[in-house]
Write a protein that holds these residues in place. Structure first.
Motif, PDB file in Angstrom:
ATOM      1  N   LYS A   1       0.856  -1.181   0.000  1.00  0.00           N
ATOM      2  CA  LYS A   1       0.000   0.000   0.000  1.00  0.00           C
ATOM      3  C   LYS A   1       0.896   1.236   0.000  1.00  0.00           C
ATOM      4  O   LYS A   1       1.731   1.426   0.902  1.00  0.00           O
ATOM      5  N   GLY A   2       0.721   2.070  -1.004  1.00  0.00           N
ATOM      6  CA  GLY A   2       1.531   3.281  -1.102  1.00  0.00           C
ATOM      7  C   GLY A   2       1.489   3.855  -2.505  1.00  0.00           C
ATOM      8  O   GLY A   2       0.794   3.353  -3.389  1.00  0.00           O
ATOM      9  N   TYR A   3       2.245   4.940  -2.700  1.00  0.00           N
ATOM     10  CA  TYR A   3       2.303   5.624  -3.992  1.00  0.00           C
ATOM     11  C   TYR A   3       3.564   5.200  -4.735  1.00  0.00           C
ATOM     12  O   TYR A   3       4.662   5.281  -4.195  1.00  0.00           O
ATOM     13  N   ALA A   4       3.392   4.784  -5.985  1.00  0.00           N
ATOM     14  CA  ALA A   4       4.528   4.323  -6.792  1.00  0.00           C
ATOM     15  C   ALA A   4       4.926   5.389  -7.802  1.00  0.00           C
ATOM     16  O   ALA A   4       4.072   6.053  -8.396  1.00  0.00           O
ATOM     17  N   ARG A   5       6.228   5.521  -7.991  1.00  0.00           N
ATOM     18  CA  ARG A   5       6.762   6.424  -9.008  1.00  0.00           C
ATOM     19  C   ARG A   5       7.894   5.701  -9.724  1.00  0.00           C
ATOM     20  O   ARG A   5       8.763   5.111  -9.083  1.00  0.00           O
ATOM     21  N   ILE A   6       7.861   5.747 -11.054  1.00  0.00           N
ATOM     22  CA  ILE A   6       8.896   5.071 -11.846  1.00  0.00           C
ATOM     23  C   ILE A   6      10.107   5.986 -11.929  1.00  0.00           C
ATOM     24  O   ILE A   6      10.041   7.081 -12.492  1.00  0.00           O
ATOM     25  N   VAL A   7      11.217   5.541 -11.356  1.00  0.00           N
ATOM     26  CA  VAL A   7      12.435   6.351 -11.295  1.00  0.00           C
ATOM     27  C   VAL A   7      13.251   6.205 -12.574  1.00  0.00           C
ATOM     28  O   VAL A   7      13.792   7.180 -13.094  1.00  0.00           O
ATOM     29  N   ASP A   8      13.365   5.000 -13.053  1.00  0.00           N
ATOM     30  CA  ASP A   8      14.001   4.718 -14.332  1.00  0.00           C
ATOM     31  C   ASP A   8      13.299   3.501 -14.907  1.00  0.00           C
ATOM     32  O   ASP A   8      12.408   2.939 -14.267  1.00  0.00           O
ATOM     33  N   PRO A   9      13.649   3.060 -16.103  1.00  0.00           N
ATOM     34  CA  PRO A   9      12.883   1.975 -16.724  1.00  0.00           C
ATOM     35  C   PRO A   9      12.840   0.673 -15.933  1.00  0.00           C
ATOM     36  O   PRO A   9      12.002  -0.189 -16.230  1.00  0.00           O
ATOM     37  N   TRP A  10      13.723   0.526 -14.940  1.00  0.00           N
ATOM     38  CA  TRP A  10      13.744  -0.725 -14.180  1.00  0.00           C
ATOM     39  C   TRP A  10      13.579  -0.514 -12.678  1.00  0.00           C
ATOM     40  O   TRP A  10      13.709  -1.459 -11.913  1.00  0.00           O
TER      41      TRP A  10
ATOM     42  N   TYR B   1       3.355   9.505 -11.614  1.00  0.00           N
ATOM     43  CA  TYR B   1       3.966   8.179 -11.755  1.00  0.00           C
ATOM     44  C   TYR B   1       5.345   8.234 -12.403  1.00  0.00           C
ATOM     45  O   TYR B   1       5.930   7.200 -12.692  1.00  0.00           O
ATOM     46  N   GLY B   2       5.831   9.441 -12.668  1.00  0.00           N
ATOM     47  CA  GLY B   2       7.151   9.584 -13.261  1.00  0.00           C
ATOM     48  C   GLY B   2       7.175   9.473 -14.770  1.00  0.00           C
ATOM     49  O   GLY B   2       8.246   9.393 -15.373  1.00  0.00           O
ATOM     50  N   LEU B   3       6.011   9.499 -15.398  1.00  0.00           N
ATOM     51  CA  LEU B   3       5.962   9.341 -16.851  1.00  0.00           C
ATOM     52  C   LEU B   3       6.649  10.496 -17.562  1.00  0.00           C
ATOM     53  O   LEU B   3       7.344  10.305 -18.565  1.00  0.00           O
ATOM     54  N   GLU B   4       6.418  11.716 -17.050  1.00  0.00           N
ATOM     55  CA  GLU B   4       7.003  12.892 -17.690  1.00  0.00           C
ATOM     56  C   GLU B   4       8.523  12.821 -17.670  1.00  0.00           C
ATOM     57  O   GLU B   4       9.193  13.092 -18.673  1.00  0.00           O
ATOM     58  N   GLU B   5       9.097  12.451 -16.510  1.00  0.00           N
ATOM     59  CA  GLU B   5      10.549  12.402 -16.377  1.00  0.00           C
ATOM     60  C   GLU B   5      11.174  11.353 -17.296  1.00  0.00           C
ATOM     61  O   GLU B   5      12.288  11.515 -17.794  1.00  0.00           O
ATOM     62  N   LEU B   6      10.441  10.269 -17.549  1.00  0.00           N
ATOM     63  CA  LEU B   6      10.969   9.218 -18.408  1.00  0.00           C
ATOM     64  C   LEU B   6      10.734   9.516 -19.886  1.00  0.00           C
ATOM     65  O   LEU B   6      11.278   8.826 -20.751  1.00  0.00           O
ATOM     66  N   GLY B   7       9.912  10.521 -20.183  1.00  0.00           N
ATOM     67  CA  GLY B   7       9.618  10.849 -21.579  1.00  0.00           C
ATOM     68  C   GLY B   7       8.576   9.945 -22.202  1.00  0.00           C
ATOM     69  O   GLY B   7       8.452   9.883 -23.433  1.00  0.00           O
ATOM     70  N   ILE B   8       7.811   9.235 -21.359  1.00  0.00           N
ATOM     71  CA  ILE B   8       6.743   8.381 -21.878  1.00  0.00           C
ATOM     72  C   ILE B   8       5.607   9.277 -22.348  1.00  0.00           C
ATOM     73  O   ILE B   8       5.072  10.086 -21.591  1.00  0.00           O
TER      74      ILE B   8
END
Length: 715
Positions: free
Chosen positions: A343-352, A513-520
Motif C-alpha cells: 500500500k503506497g504511492y509508486a513512481r517510476i524512477v528509471d525503466p527498471w 507516476y514519473g511518466l514525464e521524467e521518463l519521456g513516456i
C-alpha cells in the motif's frame, strides 16, 4: 462502367491466351528452336525487338499468365546479362504493378467491405510494415509471382511503395534467371535453375528484411535506454501500479506463472469498479428498480404504492454490497495467491526501478524486469466558473457523501448524457428525487444509434427525469440557493439544485507516476503500441489509463496481453485484440452492444443490412410486461455473418453474450437460429432475430418450385 471495361479487357486477354494456345510459344523447346531467328532479327532491328519484348513482357505479367520465367531466360539468351537484366527488371515491375492495380480496382473494395473487420489488423500491419512483407516475398521465388501481385492489390499498401520494392526485391532473382538464359543450351528443365540450394539461398535472403527490422528495433531500444543504467540483477520480475481490474489481473497472471510480482495501490483495492463505479451503481439501480416496481405494481395486477424508505438505509446497503465483494479483491486474497501487495504511492524512477512511498511512511525501491501501469481513470471535471465552490459530487465521491445524508437531496442536477449520467439520473429519479439531466449534445447516449437514444430518453422521462439536451452549462451561482446556469444557444436559464452530480466522462490518471521524467508520451491516455508497450519495451500500460475503452472487462482483457508480453515478450508478443468488445448501459430498459451499430457502419462506409426483432412480439416479454426494446443485428448484405448487435430491453446485458460468443468464434445467424432456446425466455429474442434475417433471405425460386410440387402431389 470503368470497372466493367477493365474486367472485359482482362477476360479478352486471358481468353486469347488460352483459345489461341499462346503458351506453346513460351516453352524451353520453342525458345531454343527460335533462338537463332530471334537473335538474327535483333541484330537487324535492335530497338524494335527491345520495344516489342518489353511490351509483351509487361502485357503477360499484367494478365498474370504463365511465361515470365521463359521470357526472362529469353532476355538473357538474346540480349545478354546487362541489357536483359535492365529490360526484364523494369518490364516485370511495371507489369506486376499493373496486375496489382487491376486487382485493387476490381476486387479491393468488395474484399474489404466483406472482410473489413477481420482484415483490420492485417491492414494495419501492411500499412506499417508492408514494404518488409513485400520485400521478403520478392526475394523468395517460391511464392508465385502472379499471386503476390493479386493478393497485395487487396491490401492498403501504397502503389509507389509496391513498385519500388518490387523493382529492388526482384532484381537479384532477375539477374540469376537472365544469366541462366545466356547458357540456354545447357538447360533441360526449369528445375536446373531453381535448384533446392538456390531456393534455400533465396529463402535466407527473404529473411534479411526481418533481420534488418530486428536490428533496427534493437538499435531503437538501445537509443531509448542509452541514458539509463541497467541493474545487474532485479528484485522483481514485474511491478504493477494500481489494483483495479487491470492491475489485479496482471499481478495474478504474474504470480500464477511463478514470477515474483509486487502490486502497488495507493487507495482502495479493487479500484474504481468496486468502490465507485460498477458495484455501487448497480446496487443503487437495484433498489431504485424495486421502488419503481412498487410504484407501478398495477401493471402486474397488484395494488400500487408509493415506496417508503430510509435513504440512509439505501446507501448503507450500497456500502454493504461493496463490503461483500471486497474480499475478492483484498490484500489478504492476493497475498495468499503469491502477490506481494504494497500500500503506497509508486513512481517510476528509471525503466527498471520503482520507488514506493509506503503507507507506513517509509520509502522502498524495487528493481524490476518489467512494469505494468494500471493506474485507472478519474472523473473529468469541467472548468466551470463557480463549480469548485458549489459542493458538487462526481460519480466517485457521491457514494461517501450521500451515505452521510439522512435524506436524499430533493433536487438533483446531473451533468452528462452518457452511460454514467443516465444510470444515476434514472436511479435517483425512481427513488423520488426531482432529477434534471443536462447534455450538451443533441441526444443521450450519443455513441448509440438514434433509435436507441430516443428509446433511452423516453425511458428516462418515464422514470421522472427531466432531460435537457442541446444545453451547455455556463456557470454555477452560489448564493442562498445554488443554481446552475445553462445556455441552449439562444438564451440562458437557471436550474436550482440541492445536489449537483458531474458525470461528463472520465480521464486517465497520468500524473505522479514519473511518466514525464521518463519521456513516456501521454495524450488522453498513455500512448502504447499494439502490444500495450510504451516508449520503453519493458513498460506496459493496461486498463483505463491505456484506453481506448473504459470498461472493467476490457481492462482485464488488456491485462492478459500486457502481463504476458511483459513477462515473455523476449520470446513472443501478442497484439491486443479489440475485435469483439461488448458493453452495457444499465438503465431500464438496458442498452447492450457488441461490434458495429448502424451509426458506425455508415461513418466507416461499411456495407451492411439491418435485421430487427421487436420485443413486443416475444411471449416472455409480454408475460413480464417488458415489451419495450428490440434486438438489432448488422450483417453484410446477403450474408449471415454478424458485424454487430444492439439489444435494448430487460436483461439486455445477459442476452448480448450469445452474440459476443458468435462473433468471437465466427458463428452466423443460421447457427443461432438452429440452436434450441428454452421457451418462454427472453433469450428467444436472439433466435427470432435470426429468423427475421432468414425470412428476408428465403430461397423464393426454390419455394415456388416446391409449391408447384405440392400442387402436383395433390393431383
Amino acid at each position: 462502367m470503368k470497372r466493367i471495361a477493365v474486367a472485359c479487357l482482362l477476360v479478352i486477354g486471358l481468353a486469347a491466351w488460352f483459345l489461341l494456345d499462346l503458351g506453346q510459344y513460351l516453352t524451353l523447346d520453342a525458345l531454343r528452336a527460335q533462338q537463332a531467328a530471334i537473335e538474327h532479327f535483333y541484330r537487324a532491328n535492335p530497338l524494335l525487338v527491345l520495344l516489342a519484348f518489353f511490351v509483351i513482357y509487361v502485357v503477360l505479367t499484367a494478365l498474370s499468365v504463365p511465361g515470365a520465367v521463359i521470357m526472362t531466360l529469353a532476355a538473357g539468351a538474346v540480349f545478354g546479362v546487362t541489357t536483359g537484366t535492365l529490360v526484364v527488371s523494369f518490364a516485370s515491375s511495371i507489369g506486376a504493378t499493373l496486375a496489382f492495380l487491376a486487382s485493387r480496382y476490381l476486387f479491393h473494395d468488395a474484399v474489404q467491405t466483406r472482410f473489413g473487420a477481420r482484415l483490420r489488423s492485417v491492414n494495419e500491419g501492411v500499412a506499417r510494415d508492408g514494404a518488409f512483407y513485400l520485400f521478403s516475398l520478392r526475394l523468395v521465388p517460391v511464392f508465385p509471382f502472379f499471386a503476390v501481385n493479386l493478393v497485395m492489390g487487396l491490401t492498403p499498401i501504397r502503389t509507389w511503395t509496391y513498385y519500388w520494392v518490387s523493382q529492388v526485391g526482384m532484381l537479384l532473382g532477375t539477374v540469376v534467371y537472365v544469366n541462366a538464359g545466356t547458357q540456354l543450351a545447357r538447360i533441360e528443365a526449369l528445375s536446373d535453375i531453381a535448384s533446392p540450394g538456390l531456393l534455400a539461398s533465396f529463402a535466407a535472403l527473404g529473411a534479411l528484411p526481418w533481420i534488418g527490422k530486428w536490428i533496427m528495433a534493437a538499435t531503437k531500444r538501445r537509443r531509448v535506454y542509452a541514458r539509463w543504467r541497467r541493474p545487474r540483477r532485479f528484485d522483481r520480475n514485474l511491478v504493477v501500479i494500481g489494483a483495479g481490474a487491470a492491475g489485479l489481473v496482471s499481478s495474478l497472471i504474474g504470480a500464477t506463472v511463478r514470477a515474483k510480482v509486487t502490486l502497488v495501490e495507493a487507495s482502495k483495492m479493487g479500484g474504481d469498479c468496486l468502490n465507485y463505479g460498477c458495484v455501487p451503481s448497480k446496487a443503487l439501480i437495484k433498489s431504485a428498480r424495486i421502488a419503481e416496481q412498487m410504484r407501478r405494481a398495477d401493471r402486474y395486477g397488484l395494488e400500487s404504492s408509493e415506496p417508503s424508505f430510509s435513504f440512509k438505509a439505501v446507501m448503507g446497503r450500497v456500502h454493504d454490497i461493496i463490503a461483500a465483494v471486497e474480499p475478492h479483491d483484498s490484500v489478504e486474497r492476493y497475498t495468499g495467491l503469491g502477490v506481494d501487495v504494497v500500500k503506497g504511492y509508486a513512481r517510476i524512477v528509471d525503466p527498471w526501478t520503482v520507488e514506493i512511498a509506503r503507507e507506513d511512511g517509509t520509502t522502498q525501491r524495487l528493481t524490476t524486469r518489467s512494469i505494468v501501469i494500471a493506474a485507472g481513470a478519474e472523473p473529468l471535471v469541467p472548468d466551470l466558473p463557480g463549480l469548485a465552490e458549489s459542493g458538487y459530487v462526481t460519480s466517485d465521491t457521491l457514494w461517501e457523501h450521500f451515505a452521510t445524508l439522512d435524506e436524499m437531496p430533493r433536487r438533483i442536477v446531473v451533468l452528462g448524457g452518457g452511460p454514467i449520467g443516465s444510470e444515476l439520473s434514472q436511479a435517483f429519479a425512481r427513488l423520488g428525487a426531482e432529477v434534471t439531466q443536462v447534455e450538451r449534445g443533441e441526444r443521450l447516449l450519443p455513441r448509440e444509434d438514434e433509435d436507441v437514444s430516443e428509446l433511452a430518453r423516453a425511458a428516462q422521462e418515464a422514470s421522472g427525469v427531466t432531460v435537457l439536451t442541446g444545453h451547455e452549462a455556463i456557470r454555477v451561482e452560489n448564493g442562498v440557493e445554488r443554481k446552475l446556469v445553462l445556455s441552449n444557444g439562444s438564451h440562458e436559464h437557471t436550474l436550482g439544485f440541492d445536489a449537483l452530480i458531474v458525470a461528463v466522462g472520465r480521464k486517465a490518471r497520468l500524473s505522479g507516476y514519473g511518466l514525464e521524467e521518463l519521456g513516456i508520451e501521454t495524450q488522453r491516455t498513455v500512448v502504447t503500441d499494439e502490444y500495450l508497450a510504451t516508449l520503453y519495451p519493458n513498460i506496459y500500460a493496461a486498463g483505463d489509463v491505456a484506453g481506448p475503452y473504459q470498461f472493467t472487462h476490457t481492462a482485464a482483457h488488456q491485462a492478459w496481453f500486457a502481463s504476458v508480453n511483459a513477462l515473455f515478450g523476449q520470446f513472443w508478443r501478442f497484439k491486443a485484440d479489440y475485435r469483439v468488445i461488448p458493453w452495457t448501459t444499465f438503465i431500464d430498459p438496458e442498452v447492450a452492444r457488441v461490434g458495429l451499430n448502424e451509426q458506425e457502419a455508415r461513418e466507416q462506409g461499411v456495407a451492411h443490412e439491418v435485421t430487427t426483432f421487436p420485443l413486443h412480439e416475444l411471449d416472455r416479454a409480454i408475460a413480464d410486461s417488458a415489451t419495450k426494446g428490440f434486438v438489432k443485428v448488422l450483417t453484410p448484405p446477403g450474408k449471415d455473418r454478424i458485424r454487430g448487435a444492439t439489444i435494448v430491453g430487460e436483461h439486455a446485458g445477459e442476452l448480448l453474450a450469445e452474440y459476443v460468443l458468435a462473433m468471437k468464434h465466427g458463428l452466423g445467424l443460421n447457427k443461432i437460429m438452429g440452436t434450441i432456446h428454452t421457451y418462454p425466455t427472453m433469450a428467444e429474442a436472439n433466435k427470432y432475430a435470426a429468423g427475421e434475417w432468414k425470412k428476408k433471405h428465403a430461397p423464393e425460386a426454390l419455394l415456388r418450385f416446391v409449391e408447384r410440387y405440392h400442387a402436383w402431389r395433390r393431383g
